[in-house]
Design an enzyme around this catalytic site. Structure first.
Site, PDB file in Angstrom:
ATOM      1  CB  SER A 196      39.746  48.826  46.706  1.00 60.74           C
ATOM      2  OG  SER A 196      39.682  48.025  45.562  1.00 60.74           O
TER       3      SER A 196
ATOM      4  CE  LYS B 150      37.270  47.688  40.237  1.00 56.20           C
ATOM      5  NZ  LYS B 150      36.122  47.907  41.140  1.00 56.20           N
TER       6      LYS B 150
ATOM      7  CG  ASN C  31      30.185  51.055  42.854  1.00 52.84           C
ATOM      8  OD1 ASN C  31      30.604  50.033  42.311  1.00 52.84           O
ATOM      9  ND2 ASN C  31      30.332  51.293  44.157  1.00 52.84           N
ATOM     10  CB  ALA C  32      26.309  47.913  39.994  1.00 49.88           C
TER      11      ALA C  32
ATOM     12  CB  CYS D  58      32.892  38.211  45.527  1.00 51.39           C
ATOM     13  SG  CYS D  58      34.124  39.450  45.601  1.00 51.39           S
TER      14      CYS D  58
ATOM     15  N   GLY E 154      29.892  57.177  50.000  1.00 52.30           N
ATOM     16  CA  GLY E 154      29.940  58.633  50.108  1.00 52.30           C
ATOM     17  C   GLY E 154      29.277  59.130  51.387  1.00 52.30           C
TER      18      GLY E 154
ATOM     19  N   GLY F  27      33.956  54.913  54.898  1.00 48.16           N
ATOM     20  CA  GLY F  27      32.538  55.079  54.572  1.00 48.16           C
ATOM     21  C   GLY F  27      32.176  56.546  54.694  1.00 48.16           C
TER      22      GLY F  27
HETATM   23  C1  LIG Z   1      33.197  53.048  42.033  1.00 47.73           C
HETATM   24  C2  LIG Z   1      33.582  52.212  43.225  1.00 47.73           C
HETATM   25  C3  LIG Z   1      34.283  51.019  43.025  1.00 47.73           C
HETATM   26  C4  LIG Z   1      34.624  50.217  44.115  1.00 47.73           C
HETATM   27  N1  LIG Z   1      35.364  49.076  43.916  1.00 47.73           N
HETATM   28  C5  LIG Z   1      35.768  48.332  44.978  1.00 47.73           C
HETATM   29  C6  LIG Z   1      36.581  47.174  44.793  1.00 47.73           C
HETATM   30  O1  LIG Z   1      36.976  46.825  43.666  1.00 47.73           O
HETATM   31  N2  LIG Z   1      36.936  46.455  45.899  1.00 47.73           N
HETATM   32  C7  LIG Z   1      36.546  46.833  47.164  1.00 47.73           C
HETATM   33  O2  LIG Z   1      36.894  46.156  48.139  1.00 47.73           O
HETATM   34  N3  LIG Z   1      35.791  47.941  47.373  1.00 47.73           N
HETATM   35  C8  LIG Z   1      35.394  48.686  46.311  1.00 47.73           C
HETATM   36  N4  LIG Z   1      34.653  49.823  46.517  1.00 47.73           N
HETATM   37  C9  LIG Z   1      34.294  50.230  47.901  1.00 47.73           C
HETATM   38  C10 LIG Z   1      35.257  51.316  48.411  1.00 47.73           C
HETATM   39  O3  LIG Z   1      36.584  50.853  48.422  1.00 47.73           O
HETATM   40  C11 LIG Z   1      34.855  51.780  49.837  1.00 47.73           C
HETATM   41  O4  LIG Z   1      35.020  50.723  50.742  1.00 47.73           O
HETATM   42  C12 LIG Z   1      33.429  52.289  49.927  1.00 47.73           C
HETATM   43  O5  LIG Z   1      33.088  53.038  48.773  1.00 47.73           O
HETATM   44  C13 LIG Z   1      33.158  53.150  51.169  1.00 47.73           C
HETATM   45  O6  LIG Z   1      33.981  54.282  51.229  1.00 47.73           O
HETATM   46  P1  LIG Z   1      33.570  55.737  50.631  1.00 47.73           P
HETATM   47  O7  LIG Z   1      32.210  56.079  51.144  1.00 47.73           O
HETATM   48  O8  LIG Z   1      34.650  56.662  51.093  1.00 47.73           O
HETATM   49  O9  LIG Z   1      33.574  55.579  49.129  1.00 47.73           O
HETATM   50  C14 LIG Z   1      34.272  50.623  45.434  1.00 47.73           C
HETATM   51  C15 LIG Z   1      33.559  51.826  45.616  1.00 47.73           C
HETATM   52  C16 LIG Z   1      33.215  52.619  44.546  1.00 47.73           C
HETATM   53  C17 LIG Z   1      32.481  53.899  44.784  1.00 47.73           C
END
Ligand SMILES: Cc1cc2nc3c(=O)[nH]c(=O)nc-3n(C[C@H](O)[C@H](O)[C@H](O)COP(=O)(O)O)c2cc1C
Length: 310
Positions: free
Chosen positions: A21, A47, A71-72, A131, A218, A247
């Site tokens: 997501s 999303k 990210n925020a 949240c 990342g 993750g």
């Molecule tokens: C830009 C961005 C937006 C994200 N938006 C959401 C979100 O809307 N809902 C959610 O549950 N996780 C959100 N995440 C978290 C990711 O879904 C994921 O759980 C997290 O980034 C860890 O995985 P990764 O290291 O492969 O990115 C977001 C992550 C990123 C980087």
């Protein structure tokens, strides 16, 4: 030949690799990416969606770090009804499974968003409990096992679709929250969401993110995320609750490691920003790995981590 199909409670996926997501929008952008094939990914998590549209946080919303990103975004989205009525009809025909990712600031809002998606063809509903709860004074739902359980129970009453609860790693003991959401009726757990962090611009002495703090994702978080999955498994495995590990996954090797510590499926997020094709490469690498080892399915890798040889 190794089959890649996985069964996560009531959710069957053609392969165990999903797009996470917030890292794949609502899937629409991917349709224009050369070489991207929807049928190669097990599922796409949409999303994060709230009941009303949200504009998100002030910019800048992302910052690069040496091995990951902060990210925020602040859950920018067009609102659940828009997603269900306008976006869903445009994406539903693509040959993969879609999972709604829902958020809210009250239990009632989560349940209402779940009800909206229950009426669509999404394969499952993922609850993002990171949240803040407005009514209880801004404590994140995911940081409090009682509040996390209330959200899951509320969503459980609102939908008959499989529920995935996405846990936050920003807690003292993730097992306590895992236990609470399982008791409240989650079918699947995804672990883990981003780790809280911040970035400072040393030249001007100000935070880089408009929101000051953000979520780190990342490659940087992979070892920490592996440990969280390992801990969740301790609680989830005896109760037969599958885990979607995530993750920092960017290669088939990473995916194998998450399966070994206890995941039944894996998610790819930040790595997609480098290449949207990486999930397909991970699926191919995983298939080759299983074939080399004479394994019939990814499930045969789940939880196979051996004790350390001393
Ligand atoms: C830009 C961005 C937006 C994200 N938006 C959401 C979100 O809307 N809902 C959610 O549950 N996780 C959100 N995440 C978290 C990711 O879904 C994921 O759980 C997290 O980034 C860890 O995985 P990764 O290291 O492969 O990115 C977001 C992550 C990123 C980087």
């Amino acid at each position: 030949m190794s089959g890649l199909e996985v069964k996560l409670a009531g959710l069957t996926l053609a392969n165990p690799v999903m797009l996470l997501s917030g890292c794949a929008g609502f899937g629409e952008e991917l349709a224009g990416v050369e070489g991207f094939d929807f049928s190669q990914v097990g599922a796409i998590c949409l999303k994060g969606t709230t009941l009303k549209p949200k504009e998100g946080n002030p910019p800048p919303r992302v910052a690069e770090t040496p091995a990951g990103m902060l990210n925020a975004i602040g859950l920018q989205n067009p609102g659940a009804r828009h997603v269900a009525e306008v976006i869903w009809p445009r994406i539903q025909h693509w040959p993969t499974r879609f999972i709604a990712n829902i958020a809210g600031s009250t239990v009632e809002e989560y349940a209402e968003v779940a009800r909206v998606f229950d009426a669509t063809g999404v394969a499952a509903i993922e609850i993002n409990i990171s949240c803040p709860n407005v009514k209880e004074g801004g404590v994140a739902f995911g940081a409090d096992p009682v509040m996390a359980a209330r959200v899951v129970a509320g969503v459980r009453r609102a939908t008959s679709k499989p529920i995935i609860t996405k846990l936050s790693p920003n807690v003292t003991d993730i097992r306590v929250v895992a236990r609470a959401v399982i008791e409240a009726g989650t079918d699947i757990i995804s672990a883990v969401n981003t780790f809280m962090g911040m970035a400072v611009d040393w030249r001007c002495g100000r935070p880089i993110l408009g929101n000051v703090q953000g979520g780190l994702s990342g490659a940087a978080i992979k070892p920490a995320a592996l440990l969280q999955v390992w801990r969740v498994r301790e609680v989830a495995a005896p109760l037969g609750i599958p885990i979607i590990g995530q993750g920092g996954i960017g290669t088939a090797r990473d995916a194998v490691e998450f399966l070994m510590v206890g995941a039944m499926a894996v998610g790819v997020g930040t790595a997609l920003f480098q290449s949207p094709l990486v999930a397909g490469e991970i699926v191919a690498g995983l298939k080759a790995y299983l074939q080399e080892r004479g394994l019939d399915s990814p499930a045969q890798l789940t939880g196979t981590l051996q004790p350390h040889q001393t």
